[in-house]
Design a protein around this motif. Sequence first.
Motif, PDB file in Angstrom:
ATOM      1  N   SER A   1       0.831  -1.193   0.000  1.00  0.00           N
ATOM      2  CA  SER A   1       0.000   0.000   0.000  1.00  0.00           C
ATOM      3  C   SER A   1       0.875   1.255   0.000  1.00  0.00           C
ATOM      4  N   ASP A   2       2.017   1.223   0.706  1.00  0.00           N
ATOM      5  CA  ASP A   2       2.948   2.352   0.669  1.00  0.00           C
ATOM      6  C   ASP A   2       3.489   2.550  -0.737  1.00  0.00           C
ATOM      7  N   GLN A   3       3.819   1.468  -1.408  1.00  0.00           N
ATOM      8  CA  GLN A   3       4.337   1.566  -2.772  1.00  0.00           C
ATOM      9  C   GLN A   3       3.274   2.120  -3.717  1.00  0.00           C
ATOM     10  N   ASP A   4       2.032   1.692  -3.522  1.00  0.00           N
ATOM     11  CA  ASP A   4       0.931   2.217  -4.334  1.00  0.00           C
ATOM     12  C   ASP A   4       0.767   3.719  -4.111  1.00  0.00           C
ATOM     13  N   ARG A   5       0.883   4.153  -2.844  1.00  0.00           N
ATOM     14  CA  ARG A   5       0.780   5.584  -2.536  1.00  0.00           C
ATOM     15  C   ARG A   5       1.898   6.355  -3.234  1.00  0.00           C
ATOM     16  N   VAL A   6       3.117   5.831  -3.165  1.00  0.00           N
ATOM     17  CA  VAL A   6       4.262   6.499  -3.789  1.00  0.00           C
ATOM     18  C   VAL A   6       4.068   6.583  -5.294  1.00  0.00           C
ATOM     19  N   GLU A   7       3.685   5.470  -5.914  1.00  0.00           N
ATOM     20  CA  GLU A   7       3.490   5.467  -7.364  1.00  0.00           C
ATOM     21  C   GLU A   7       2.398   6.450  -7.776  1.00  0.00           C
ATOM     22  N   SER A   8       1.335   6.501  -6.988  1.00  0.00           N
ATOM     23  CA  SER A   8       0.246   7.422  -7.292  1.00  0.00           C
ATOM     24  C   SER A   8       0.700   8.869  -7.155  1.00  0.00           C
ATOM     25  N   ARG A   9       1.453   9.156  -6.094  1.00  0.00           N
ATOM     26  CA  ARG A   9       1.912  10.533  -5.831  1.00  0.00           C
ATOM     27  C   ARG A   9       3.064  10.927  -6.762  1.00  0.00           C
ATOM     28  N   ALA A  10       3.754   9.956  -7.321  1.00  0.00           N
ATOM     29  CA  ALA A  10       4.887  10.244  -8.205  1.00  0.00           C
ATOM     30  C   ALA A  10       4.444  10.862  -9.524  1.00  0.00           C
ATOM     31  N   HIS A  11       3.148  10.756  -9.838  1.00  0.00           N
ATOM     32  CA  HIS A  11       2.624  11.454 -11.014  1.00  0.00           C
ATOM     33  C   HIS A  11       2.554  12.922 -10.645  1.00  0.00           C
ATOM     34  N   LEU A  12       3.444  13.714 -11.234  1.00  0.00           N
ATOM     35  CA  LEU A  12       3.593  15.100 -10.838  1.00  0.00           C
ATOM     36  C   LEU A  12       2.352  15.932 -11.131  1.00  0.00           C
ATOM     37  N   LEU A  13       2.065  16.841 -10.213  1.00  0.00           N
ATOM     38  CA  LEU A  13       1.010  17.822 -10.430  1.00  0.00           C
ATOM     39  C   LEU A  13       1.480  18.785 -11.509  1.00  0.00           C
ATOM     40  N   PRO A  14       0.578  19.483 -12.170  1.00  0.00           N
ATOM     41  CA  PRO A  14       1.002  20.385 -13.258  1.00  0.00           C
ATOM     42  C   PRO A  14       2.084  21.380 -12.842  1.00  0.00           C
ATOM     43  N   GLU A  15       1.949  21.968 -11.649  1.00  0.00           N
ATOM     44  CA  GLU A  15       2.958  22.934 -11.219  1.00  0.00           C
ATOM     45  C   GLU A  15       4.293  22.266 -10.900  1.00  0.00           C
ATOM     46  N   GLU A  16       4.251  20.994 -10.470  1.00  0.00           N
ATOM     47  CA  GLU A  16       5.489  20.254 -10.225  1.00  0.00           C
ATOM     48  C   GLU A  16       6.141  19.871 -11.561  1.00  0.00           C
ATOM     49  N   ALA A  17       5.317  19.450 -12.504  1.00  0.00           N
ATOM     50  CA  ALA A  17       5.837  19.066 -13.818  1.00  0.00           C
ATOM     51  C   ALA A  17       6.475  20.260 -14.523  1.00  0.00           C
ATOM     52  N   ALA A  18       5.936  21.459 -14.285  1.00  0.00           N
ATOM     53  CA  ALA A  18       6.472  22.661 -14.929  1.00  0.00           C
ATOM     54  C   ALA A  18       7.924  22.911 -14.536  1.00  0.00           C
ATOM     55  N   VAL A  19       8.282  22.601 -13.287  1.00  0.00           N
ATOM     56  CA  VAL A  19       9.668  22.796 -12.848  1.00  0.00           C
ATOM     57  C   VAL A  19      10.478  21.510 -12.944  1.00  0.00           C
ATOM     58  N   GLY A  20       9.801  20.382 -13.086  1.00  0.00           N
ATOM     59  CA  GLY A  20      10.482  19.107 -13.260  1.00  0.00           C
ATOM     60  C   GLY A  20      10.918  18.489 -11.947  1.00  0.00           C
TER      61      GLY A  20
END
Length: 71
Positions: free
Chosen positions: A6-25
Motif C-alpha cells: 500500500s505504501d508503494q501504491d501511494r508512492v506510485e500514485s503521488r509520483a505522477h507530478l502535479l502540473p505545477e510540479e511538472a512545470a519545474v520538473g
Amino acid sequence: MTHEQSDQDRVESRAHLLPEEAAVGSDDPEAQAEAILADSDIREEDQNAAPDTVLEHRTSDQTVVAVEPPD
C-alpha cells in the motif's frame, strides 16, 4: 495487500507530478513522492509537527474590535 504494497501504491500514485510540479520538473519523482508522503504522515500523526500550520480556535469576538458607528 500488505502495508509495504500500500505504501508503494501511494508512492506510485503521488509520483505522477502535479502540473505545477511538472512545470519545474523533478530528477526523481518517486523519491520526491516518498518525502512528501513521509512528511504528510508525520503531520497526520502529530498535528503540532508543523507549528505554522496549527489552527487557532477563536471566535469573532476575540478577533474583531467592535467599533461604534458615528452619530
